[in-house]
Design an enzyme around this catalytic site. Structure first.
Site, PDB file in Angstrom:
ATOM      1  N   ARG A 270     -19.704  12.711  13.651  1.00 11.29           N
ATOM      2  CA  ARG A 270     -20.327  12.307  12.390  1.00 11.29           C
ATOM      3  C   ARG A 270     -21.476  11.334  12.560  1.00 11.29           C
ATOM      4  NH1 ARG A 270     -14.687  11.837   8.964  1.00 11.29           N
ATOM      5  NH2 ARG A 270     -14.434  14.085   8.727  1.00 11.29           N
TER       6      ARG A 270
ATOM      7  N   GLY B  66       0.824  -1.192   0.000  1.00 14.04           N
ATOM      8  CA  GLY B  66       0.000   0.000   0.000  1.00 14.04           C
ATOM      9  C   GLY B  66       0.860   1.243   0.000  1.00 14.04           C
TER      10      GLY B  66
ATOM     11  N   HIS C 105     -20.284   9.341   6.573  1.00 12.41           N
ATOM     12  CA  HIS C 105     -20.050  10.781   6.668  1.00 12.41           C
ATOM     13  C   HIS C 105     -21.348  11.488   6.304  1.00 12.41           C
ATOM     14  CE1 HIS C 105     -18.424  14.752   5.901  1.00 12.41           C
ATOM     15  NE2 HIS C 105     -17.240  14.370   6.351  1.00 12.41           N
TER      16      HIS C 105
ATOM     17  N   GLU D 177      -5.999   3.045   7.618  1.00  9.97           N
ATOM     18  CA  GLU D 177      -7.411   2.673   7.728  1.00  9.97           C
ATOM     19  C   GLU D 177      -7.610   1.173   7.842  1.00  9.97           C
ATOM     20  OE1 GLU D 177      -9.984   4.601   4.909  1.00  9.97           O
ATOM     21  OE2 GLU D 177     -11.732   3.444   5.526  1.00  9.97           O
TER      22      GLU D 177
ATOM     23  N   GLY E 168       1.306   3.846   4.336  1.00 12.47           N
ATOM     24  CA  GLY E 168       2.357   3.058   3.697  1.00 12.47           C
ATOM     25  C   GLY E 168       3.604   3.880   3.434  1.00 12.47           C
TER      26      GLY E 168
ATOM     27  N   ASP F 197      -8.841  -5.087   0.559  1.00 15.68           N
ATOM     28  CA  ASP F 197      -7.889  -6.151   0.230  1.00 15.68           C
ATOM     29  C   ASP F 197      -7.154  -6.671   1.468  1.00 15.68           C
ATOM     30  OD1 ASP F 197      -8.694  -4.968  -2.076  1.00 15.68           O
ATOM     31  OD2 ASP F 197      -6.687  -4.669  -2.920  1.00 15.68           O
TER      32      ASP F 197
ATOM     33  N   PHE G 262     -13.602  21.504  13.746  1.00 15.93           N
ATOM     34  CA  PHE G 262     -14.055  20.258  13.137  1.00 15.93           C
ATOM     35  C   PHE G 262     -14.979  19.543  14.114  1.00 15.93           C
ATOM     36  CE2 PHE G 262     -13.125  17.489   9.514  1.00 15.93           C
ATOM     37  CZ  PHE G 262     -12.638  18.420   8.627  1.00 15.93           C
TER      38      PHE G 262
ATOM     39  N   SER H 233      -8.237  10.656  11.079  1.00 12.09           N
ATOM     40  CA  SER H 233      -7.787   9.597  10.166  1.00 12.09           C
ATOM     41  C   SER H 233      -6.403   9.913   9.626  1.00 12.09           C
ATOM     42  CB  SER H 233      -8.768   9.414   9.015  1.00 12.09           C
ATOM     43  OG  SER H 233      -8.848  10.589   8.261  1.00 12.09           O
ATOM     44  N   LEU H 234      -6.204  11.161   9.183  1.00 14.83           N
ATOM     45  CA  LEU H 234      -4.881  11.540   8.688  1.00 14.83           C
ATOM     46  C   LEU H 234      -3.861  11.428   9.814  1.00 14.83           C
ATOM     47  CD1 LEU H 234      -5.764  14.584   6.383  1.00 14.83           C
ATOM     48  CD2 LEU H 234      -5.109  12.276   5.695  1.00 14.83           C
TER      49      LEU H 234
ATOM     50  N   ARG I 214     -15.168   7.584  14.377  1.00 14.72           N
ATOM     51  CA  ARG I 214     -13.957   8.384  14.264  1.00 14.72           C
ATOM     52  C   ARG I 214     -14.297   9.867  14.202  1.00 14.72           C
ATOM     53  NH1 ARG I 214     -11.409  10.792  10.149  1.00 14.72           N
ATOM     54  NH2 ARG I 214     -12.540   9.793   8.464  1.00 14.72           N
TER      55      ARG I 214
ATOM     56  N   LEU J 118     -17.344  13.358  -1.359  1.00 12.60           N
ATOM     57  CA  LEU J 118     -17.323  13.968  -0.039  1.00 12.60           C
ATOM     58  C   LEU J 118     -17.322  15.493  -0.075  1.00 12.60           C
ATOM     59  CD1 LEU J 118     -17.120  12.913   2.867  1.00 12.60           C
ATOM     60  CD2 LEU J 118     -14.719  13.570   2.775  1.00 12.60           C
TER      61      LEU J 118
ATOM     62  N   GLY K 188      -0.961   7.231   2.593  1.00  9.52           N
ATOM     63  CA  GLY K 188      -0.300   7.962   3.679  1.00  9.52           C
ATOM     64  C   GLY K 188       0.405   7.050   4.656  1.00  9.52           C
TER      65      GLY K 188
ATOM     66  N   THR L 261     -16.341  18.139   2.607  1.00 17.51           N
ATOM     67  CA  THR L 261     -15.654  18.108   3.904  1.00 17.51           C
ATOM     68  C   THR L 261     -16.463  18.729   5.039  1.00 17.51           C
ATOM     69  OG1 THR L 261     -13.747  18.878   5.143  1.00 17.51           O
ATOM     70  CG2 THR L 261     -14.407  20.235   3.310  1.00 17.51           C
ATOM     71  N   GLU L 262     -16.224  18.173   6.223  1.00 15.90           N
ATOM     72  CA  GLU L 262     -16.779  18.725   7.442  1.00 15.90           C
ATOM     73  C   GLU L 262     -16.266  20.148   7.661  1.00 15.90           C
ATOM     74  OE1 GLU L 262     -16.947  15.550  10.259  1.00 15.90           O
ATOM     75  OE2 GLU L 262     -16.242  16.906  11.815  1.00 15.90           O
TER      76      GLU L 262
ATOM     77  N   GLN M 240     -18.068   4.157   9.376  1.00 19.08           N
ATOM     78  CA  GLN M 240     -18.584   5.524   9.460  1.00 19.08           C
ATOM     79  C   GLN M 240     -19.293   5.991   8.191  1.00 19.08           C
ATOM     80  OE1 GLN M 240     -15.806   9.148   9.739  1.00 19.08           O
ATOM     81  NE2 GLN M 240     -16.876   9.103  11.693  1.00 19.08           N
TER      82      GLN M 240
ATOM     83  N   HIS N 154     -17.945   6.035   4.397  1.00 15.51           N
ATOM     84  CA  HIS N 154     -16.745   6.864   4.374  1.00 15.51           C
ATOM     85  C   HIS N 154     -15.514   6.212   4.978  1.00 15.51           C
ATOM     86  CE1 HIS N 154     -14.405  10.457   4.219  1.00 15.51           C
ATOM     87  NE2 HIS N 154     -14.302  10.569   5.515  1.00 15.51           N
TER      88      HIS N 154
END
Lengths: 125, 235, 597, 143
Positions: free
Chosen positions: C283, C13, C239, C401, C18, C218, C117, C417-418, C412, C249, C16, C251-252, C237, C370
């Site tokens: 959310r 993967g 969203h 994720e 990976g 996967d 947020f 997540s980031l 979440r 999406l 981010g 964004t929030e 989740q 989401h």
């Protein structure tokens, strides 16, 4: 703003790029005036070797023609070099073509310059 | 509504080496994405059709291709935006591997050649962020948007003629760092681009700017890089 | 067996998590990244709003508040030690990203700008706090690009467009992976001391989703097939604000900048459901509220969507009635240009796909699948855990994720997540390299590729009675209807049975494309197999959990039940059946309380 | 190094089949008018040089220029020189002074303006040249 100074070397491509733009601007009065005068106002039917002889006997016109010859032809030949570079991809090929164009440029420029400076010889016509 | 989709097909593995077009008549909504149509074809008409896609809303850059002759992302073009028949062809100037899939490697190689990463090892003593004013940040905002879809580079006449030209995408990514007040390798990058196959191959044909799905002012970025090479200033 | 590779660390993967893992692993070990897409096309790039860190750049904030908000957001199912670790790591890791060159948006004083947020609050005043560090509305794009750039700088080895089909487990240890090179169809065996799974989520199980085509579960599916359980799969989740029907999406951050949700009466209904933070509730709460509004007949034009309004006049109106002020005490007011500067991409999406200009019109939005809170069970070091006693599988790691640490619990918070993927990507990378340095290669069996061949042959020789696309459609539809925002015993049971039926029919899928070069039809079929496994585990885990918690909302069990269900679900796939087990939640500082916003 | 995969064929396909906007056609016209002008320029330098080297040949050269096909070509040449100049000036100003104006709006408008302006400048000249041609070669207008 990013105030740091950067160092870059001047190379032939950078110079050529700038030359194309500056010579192009200069050529607008030169070439346009020449075309307007010879092709439109005077017209090809009014031109013969005597006309050319009279014209080239004038130092002002000689200077004008030399300038036009120099800049227009250099601008054009460099343009052609750039076009050629789009199709010839190897360093070697590009260098050879550049030399070839340079030689053609020199020869044709020389021929043109001699004619402009020496003037017409209508008596031999 | 009915539309006809004409898709470029090429697959040497089954002897389909002469590029041809296959046509499909589809019943669609005007607001469908071209990508939706391609999925429909793959699912129900011809499973062998191959193309790349992922996010499907224009941020990953997988599905750049020629749609009715110009470079677009298939997920960002709606049926109502184009006229039928809708012709899909692979990007020009990169080797076609199969159908709409091209070899991206030369493109990525150009990208890698311009040092596409921040060069600055000075970290503030408190370990916090380096300061950057909103104006300094805004200076290079436009070129941070690039998603490396290759739509710009493969729309460029200079690139079609000479694949050694580093191409608009690489210059855009160089611009992103050259004009970042935190970066310290602007001179190196400008020197890399100060070549026949660098910015000087750009003829301002402007196809790149028109093709960019992220609406980056590509030609402007290239012009700014050219000016920086000349003036030695990044103001 | 011509395509043999040997690396100390193999990362599956290139998103981010990976890439972050690759940066750290490659410093100490010979590392390769295998990615089914070019890494810059990973789904991290679609993340918009920001990365949470209590920098306190613009107003008072601290990691304790961030930790509590995350615990509360998780509906007390998140492991508190892991959450605390993540929230503490948040600050240095955001600075680290800045040092790597990430172009964060900036505040007037030159520091990283932060926005509000959902669920992130000042714990004293209970009001939303500026905690999300952002780069316009393309924070994920910037993180992905920055990490990829750093990988190029550090000369990380990439195998782009390599689809991993199997994890090699030898005597209970991970020993490598088998992948197919999409461009040639050749199989490659990667022999490794450590394997890190960073394969992302599985939102493609559902019909309306914000997730990329590539998000097909996967990693979870491959590990399930190797006897590794999946944790908390019932928590997925939705969203609240995906573009109606498309799921793209919004964004929030739109609500963070002052946008509000309105029902068909033009009412800002979140005032009724979350009187304190209103539209910036977490959310699960907002999605559920939207669902209830629709159920009670207040959907826009009788349909199942709401309007999201970020027109400057609306933002200013509600900012005034809320008494919202800037950190310096002046009233919060915006212009169209402010909105355009902060949310350029979502405005572009609306113009492209809806023909709607958010500066002048409202956006039709509905909850969209989401984010997977559940996934491969790991500890804080990214090590994969194979049972309810947290036994580690040597050499196997997961991050991002696909992993369930669990820092998100049952729900979440936006921006976490980031944060999750950089914090735990880094941990996994460090630990994987460390492990590789202290261990030897486990020798591979001679038939390492046999299971992979078997998988491919199944499709190549399939009867073709069933179409991949039909099965996918049926799966997405039943999961959307019955294992979505609101759930009932009956619906979920129906879904479970349907998935079992689809899995049976899946055996009859065949391929038109018998070639090797970019056989994306084969890939689609294989990915559907993953999705079906994941969907089944999700449905079974969900039916079993007889309570409502976070994203798992049941109409028949509307209350949270801490006495019986304060525990993580573990699901194994054994002999075609799903077995469930449970393990306790780590509670350190915060005893469960009722959750109100 | 990956091999160069672009070719003359790709180039021509792109030139002719790529559906670019104004800039694409502006690029092609600039290149075409430039090459055309250069070709004429070389011939023109050489034929004019005959006034010194082979004066007796000049008559023949001029006679050729006075023929109808050449006069029509001359009308085209005037357009080429005007267009190449106006467009070149536009590019030079943007490149040297206003790189920030390389935007879609200014480009589309600029290319159109360039074309319109060049045509407007060319039409009177073309009219005069056409008149001359018809007068001298076809005896019209009482010539």
């Amino acid at each position: 703003m990013n105030t740091q100074k950067v160092k870059t070397s001047k190379n032939i491509e950078a110079t050529a790029w700038r030359f194309m733009r500056l010579s192009g601007i200069l050529l607008i009065p030169l070439a346009w005036f020449h075309v307007l005068l010879q092709d439109v106002v005077v017209g090809v039917h009014e031109i013969d070797i005597d006309y050319v002889a009279v014209r080239l006997a004038n130092v002002g016109w000689q200077i004008f023609d030399i300038l036009l010859l120099t800049f227009a032809f250099a601008h054009g030949m460099n343009g052609l070099r750039q076009v050629v570079n789009d199709f010839v991809h190897t360093e070697k090929g590009q260098r050879r073509m550049a030399w070839l164009l340079l030689v053609i440029w020199l020869i044709v420029s020389a021929i043109g310059a001699v004619a402009v400076i020496a003037g017409a010889r209508p008596e031999l016509a | 509504m009915q539309v006809t989709l004409r898709i470029f097909r090429y697959n040497p593995e089954i002897g389909r080496t002469k590029p041809t077009f296959d046509s499909y008549n589809l019943e669609v909504e005007p607001t469908d994405r071209i990508l939706d149509l391609m999925e429909e074809v793959k699912a129900y008409h011809d499973g062998t059709l191959s193309f790349r896609r992922s996010c499907a809303h224009g941020v990953c850059g997988s599905d750049a291709m020629r749609i009715n002759g110009s470079n677009k992302l298939a997920c960002k073009v709606l049926v109502q935006d184009v006229s039928s028949p809708i012709t899909l062809e692979p990007l020009l100037g990169l080797r076609v591997i199969k159908d709409l899939i091209v070899d991206m490697e030369p493109f990525m190689e150009s990208y890698r050649s311009i040092l596409p990463y921040m060069v600055n090892d000075d970290i503030p003593e408190d370990g916090k962020e380096r300061l950057q004013s909103p104006e300094e940040r805004a200076r290079f905002d436009d070129t941070t948007k690039c998603i490396l879809c290759a739509a710009c580079t493969t729309s460029c006449p200079s690139f079609w003629s000479n694949g050694e030209y580093v191409g608009p995408a690489a210059i855009v990514n160089a611009h992103r760092f050259i004009f970042d007040s935190r970066d310290k390798a602007a001179s190196e990058r400008l020197e890399i681009l100060n070549q026949r196959k660098g910015v000087w191959a750009c003829r301002t044909a402007f196809n790149c700017t028109e093709a960019c799905p992220r609406e980056i002012h590509v030609t402007q970025a290239i012009a700014e890089v050219k000016r920086a090479v000349f003036s030695g200033s990044l103001e | 067996m011509s395509n043999q590779h040997q690396y100390e660390v193999v990362i599956v993967g290139g998103g981010g998590a990976g890439l972050m893992a690759a940066l750290y692993a490659s410093r100490g070990a010979k590392t390769a990244v295998l990615s089914k897409l070019y890494p810059t096309r990973s789904h991290t790039g679609a993340a918009q709003g920001g990365i949470g860190a209590a920098l306190g750049n613009q107003e008072e904030d601290n990691t304790g508040w961030h930790t509590f908000d995350t615990v509360k957001g998780s509906d007390y199912l998140g492991d508190q030690d892991a959450i605390e670790f993540m929230c503490q790591e948040a600050i240095p890791v955001v600075y680290e990203l800045e040092h790597m060159g990430l172009p964060f948006s900036r505040a007037a004083d030159g520091r990283i700008a932060q926005r509000r947020f959902g669920g992130h609050t000042n714990n004293d005043t209970k009001q939303p706090v500026l905690r999300s560090c952002y780069a316009a509305d393309r924070t994920g794009h910037m993180i992905l690009q920055t990490l990829y750039q750093q990988c190029i700088k550090n000369e990380v080895t990439f195998y782009d467009e390599f689809q991993v089909l199997d994890l090699l487990v030898v005597n209970g240890s991970s020993a490598g992976v088998v992948a197919v090179e999409l461009a040639t169809g050749e199989l490659h065996t990667f022999h490794a001391k450590s394997v890190i799974f960073a394969t992302g989520g599985h939102g493609r199980v559902w019909e309306v989703t914000s997730n990329a085509y590539a998000y097909t579960g996967d990693g979870v599916a491959i590990t399930l097939r190797k006897g590794i359980p999946a944790e908390d799969m019932e928590f997925f989740q939705f969203h609240p604000t995906g573009i109606f029907k498309l799921g793209i999406l919004i964004t929030e951050g739109v609500r963070g900048e002052g946008g509000v949700l309105l029902n068909n009466d033009g009412e800002r209904f979140m005032e009724r459901y979350a009187p304190t933070v209103k539209d910036l509730a977490s959310r699960d709460v907002v999605s559920r509220s939207m669902y209830l509004e629709v159920r009670d007949g207040r959907g826009i034009n009788g349909k199942n969507y709401m309007n999201l309004d970020v027109r400057p006049e609306t933002v200013n109106k509600y900012a005034e009635s809320d008494g919202r002020v800037l950190p310096d005490g002046t009233p919060y007011r915006v212009t169209g240009d402010d909105i355009l500067e902060k949310l350029p991409d979502i405005i572009d999406f609306c113009r492209t796909y809806l023909g709607v200009d958010p500066l002048e019109q409202m956006m039709p939005v509905q909850p969209t699948a989401h984010y997977a809170m559940g996934g491969i069970p790991t500890n804080m070091a990214g090590e994969v855990l194979v049972d309810d006693k947290n036994t580690v599988m040597p050499g196997l790691y997961a991050a991002g994720e696909v992993a369930c640490v669990s820092v998100h619990g049952a729900n979440r918070l936006g921006t976490n997540s980031l944060l999750d993927l950089v914090v735990f990507g880094k941990q996994a990378g460090l630990r994987a390299a460390e492990f590789a340095q202290g261990s030897d290669f486990v020798s591979l069996p001679g038939d390492a590729e046999s299971y992979t061949h078997q998988q491919i042959d199944q499709f190549m020789n399939g009867s073709g009675k069933e179409e991949t696309a039909d099965l996918a459609k049926e799966m997405k539809s039943i999961m959307m209807e019955h294992v979505g925002v609101f759930r009932t015993e009956e619906g979920m049971t129906q879904a479970r049975e349907k998935i079992a039926e689809l899995k049976e029919r899946f055996k009859d899928v065949g391929l038109e494309d018998k070639g090797k070069v970019f056989n994306t039809e084969m890939l689609d079929a294989w990915e559907l197999g993953c999705l079906l496994d994941v969907a089944e585990v999700t449905a079974v885990s969900a039916v079993a959990r007889k309570e409502s918690r976070g994203a798992h909302a049941r109409e028949d069990f509307p209350k949270r039940d801490d006495d019986n269900w304060m525990k993580h679900t573990l699901a194994w796939m054994r002999d075609g059946k799903v077995d469930l087990g449970y393990k306790p939640v780590s509670v350190t500082k915060f005893e469960p309380q009722e959750r109100v916003y | 190094m990956t091999p160069i995969l672009t070719s003359l064929r790709t180039t021509l396909t792109g030139y002719l089949r790529y559906r670019g906007r104004e800039g694409h056609y502006s690029f092609l016209m600039h290149r075409l008018t430039g090459l055309g002008t250069l070709l004429f320029l070389i011939i023109h330098i050489l034929d004019t040089a005959t006034v010194y080297f082979f004066p007796s040949l000049y008559e023949h050269a001029i006679a050729l220029y006075q023929s109808t096909p050449f006069m029509l070509g001359e009308i085209g040449l005037v357009f080429a020189v005007i267009y190449h100049g106006v467009n070149g000036l536009r590019i030079s100003v943007l490149d040297l002074r206003l790189p920030e104006k390389w935007t879609i709006a200014t480009q589309r408008g600029g290319v159109r303006m360039t074309f319109i302006l060049s045509t407007l400048m060319w039409l009177p000249a073309a009219g005069v040249m056409m008149y001359n041609m018809l007068q001298h070669n076809y005896g019209m207008f009482g010539g």
